[in-house]
Design an enzyme around this catalytic site. Sequence first.
Site, PDB file in Angstrom:
ATOM      1  N   TYR A   1       0.945  -1.346   0.052  1.00 47.64           N
ATOM      2  CA  TYR A   1       0.417   0.394   0.068  1.00 47.64           C
ATOM      3  C   TYR A   1       0.962   1.623   0.123  1.00 47.64           C
ATOM      4  CZ  TYR A   1      -3.340   3.718   1.583  1.00 47.64           C
ATOM      5  OH  TYR A   1      -4.702   4.487   0.892  1.00 47.64           O
TER       6      TYR A   1
ATOM      7  N   LYS B   1       1.558   3.874  -2.653  1.00 53.47           N
ATOM      8  CA  LYS B   1       0.682   5.620  -3.113  1.00 53.47           C
ATOM      9  C   LYS B   1       2.260   7.043  -2.895  1.00 53.47           C
ATOM     10  CE  LYS B   1      -3.582   5.172  -1.967  1.00 53.47           C
ATOM     11  NZ  LYS B   1      -4.546   5.932  -2.513  1.00 53.47           N
TER      12      LYS B   1
HETATM   13  P1  NAD Z   1     -13.094   3.374   0.697  1.00 45.38           P
HETATM   14  O1  NAD Z   1     -12.911   2.048   0.928  1.00 45.38           O
HETATM   15  O2  NAD Z   1     -14.411   4.062   1.342  1.00 45.38           O
HETATM   16  O3  NAD Z   1     -13.364   4.006  -0.678  1.00 45.38           O
HETATM   17  C1  NAD Z   1     -12.883   3.079  -2.165  1.00 45.38           C
HETATM   18  C2  NAD Z   1     -14.162   3.627  -3.092  1.00 45.38           C
HETATM   19  O4  NAD Z   1     -12.995   3.063  -4.452  1.00 45.38           O
HETATM   20  C3  NAD Z   1     -15.051   2.241  -2.733  1.00 45.38           C
HETATM   21  O5  NAD Z   1     -16.006   2.815  -3.280  1.00 45.38           O
HETATM   22  C4  NAD Z   1     -14.855   1.136  -3.566  1.00 45.38           C
HETATM   23  O6  NAD Z   1     -15.524   0.457  -4.902  1.00 45.38           O
HETATM   24  C5  NAD Z   1     -13.826   1.866  -5.479  1.00 45.38           C
HETATM   25  N1  NAD Z   1     -13.003   0.900  -5.824  1.00 45.38           N
HETATM   26  C6  NAD Z   1     -11.526   0.896  -5.473  1.00 45.38           C
HETATM   27  N2  NAD Z   1     -11.545  -0.025  -6.050  1.00 45.38           N
HETATM   28  C7  NAD Z   1     -11.541   0.053  -7.901  1.00 45.38           C
HETATM   29  C8  NAD Z   1     -11.709  -0.567  -8.999  1.00 45.38           C
HETATM   30  N3  NAD Z   1     -10.670  -0.688  -9.729  1.00 45.38           N
HETATM   31  N4  NAD Z   1     -12.224  -0.074  -9.619  1.00 45.38           N
HETATM   32  C9  NAD Z   1     -13.728   1.223  -9.260  1.00 45.38           C
HETATM   33  N5  NAD Z   1     -13.656   1.712  -8.130  1.00 45.38           N
HETATM   34  C10 NAD Z   1     -13.683   0.982  -7.339  1.00 45.38           C
HETATM   35  O7  NAD Z   1     -12.512   3.918   0.906  1.00 45.38           O
HETATM   36  P2  NAD Z   1     -11.606   5.948   1.012  1.00 45.38           P
HETATM   37  O8  NAD Z   1     -10.865   5.300   2.759  1.00 45.38           O
HETATM   38  O9  NAD Z   1     -12.735   6.642   0.836  1.00 45.38           O
HETATM   39  O10 NAD Z   1     -10.634   5.683   0.111  1.00 45.38           O
HETATM   40  C11 NAD Z   1     -10.671   6.435  -0.934  1.00 45.38           C
HETATM   41  C12 NAD Z   1      -8.812   6.972  -1.514  1.00 45.38           C
HETATM   42  O11 NAD Z   1      -8.449   7.207   0.208  1.00 45.38           O
HETATM   43  C13 NAD Z   1      -7.731   5.546  -1.218  1.00 45.38           C
HETATM   44  O12 NAD Z   1      -7.397   5.172  -2.882  1.00 45.38           O
HETATM   45  C14 NAD Z   1      -7.660   5.172  -0.185  1.00 45.38           C
HETATM   46  O13 NAD Z   1      -6.370   4.881   0.060  1.00 45.38           O
HETATM   47  C15 NAD Z   1      -6.663   6.853   0.600  1.00 45.38           C
HETATM   48  N6  NAD Z   1      -6.970   6.923   1.221  1.00 45.38           N
HETATM   49  C16 NAD Z   1      -7.729   6.340   2.855  1.00 45.38           C
HETATM   50  C17 NAD Z   1      -7.146   6.811   4.063  1.00 45.38           C
HETATM   51  C18 NAD Z   1      -8.378   6.597   4.912  1.00 45.38           C
HETATM   52  O14 NAD Z   1      -8.000   6.268   6.409  1.00 45.38           O
HETATM   53  N7  NAD Z   1      -9.721   5.827   4.850  1.00 45.38           N
HETATM   54  C19 NAD Z   1      -6.124   7.736   4.187  1.00 45.38           C
HETATM   55  C20 NAD Z   1      -4.973   7.662   3.160  1.00 45.38           C
HETATM   56  C21 NAD Z   1      -5.961   7.932   1.611  1.00 45.38           C
END
Ligand code: NAD
Length: 258
Positions: A157, A161
Amino acid sequence: MAARFDGKTVLITGAGSGIGQESALAFAEAGAVVVGIDRSLDGLARTAEMLRAAGARFEAIEADVANEGSVSAAVEAAKAVTGRIDCAFNNAGITQSSTLAADLTFEEWDRVMRINVTGVWLCMRAEIKLMQTQGGGAITNTASFLSHHSMPMQTAYAASKAAVVGLTKNAAIEYATAGIRINAVAPGGIPTGMMAQSLSGLEHEQAEAARHAIAEMHPMKRLGRPREIAQAVMFLSSDEAEFVTGVCLPIDGGWSAL
Ligand code: NAD
């Protein structure tokens, strides 16, 4: 008074949940037509319901960001909604299991890289080509606190990133004179489906303790809110950031300052 994104079309990947869903709502409240891409139809349906309740225009497109044909078709379909995409938020991503680097399977490594890195590049490629024809646009990618910092059992991961930052900066300088700005946001811990999934192997009390421990790592002693990420994405997408390109903005309650 005109809303900030009146007349703008915004494409958001991962719009079916968490940060992407909240960003869809925030952009819509600011006047944008929002086109949401996700591989989850259920998620897209929930987002559609929220945005329609807010009186916004929302178009949902089911697509897999890791699939070349699926992304090309989705960006074409997104363009067809209003004829242009002014802002794109490449946010779809997945986490990895808590696994030491040497114990990761090839399949898991490959899945994380395909969605988190190749997926962002495929979307950017299609968006940049379209934005070149329309004379400009703004792209924001979702990186992470782990783009620049380490955490045990998160090698795939974190590597994915870090790559998002590399993609963002390199593409930003290539298209800096083409009116296309490309930036990234680096969220800290945000309580979304992703966080729930990464804690899903734990008993309820253990999961609560882990969530509390993550919150305590932030100097502000709390987790972030999806809306706080959306607000930063809106700033980077807006004309207020017209001299900003190639940055990765931390939104993490001070975590990256430690
Ligand atoms: P989440 O799981 O709530 O949302 C992610 C969404 O992406 C989901 O709706 C999922 O169906 C969609 N998705 C996943 N793979 C896919 C694909 N191959 N094609 C199309 N859609 C796809 O998670 P989130 O926390 O909202 O994450 C959003 C972004 O933020 C991600 O890139 C994650 O890595 C990043 N992020 C999250 C956090 C955290 O703490 N939640 C921290 C840093 C970065």
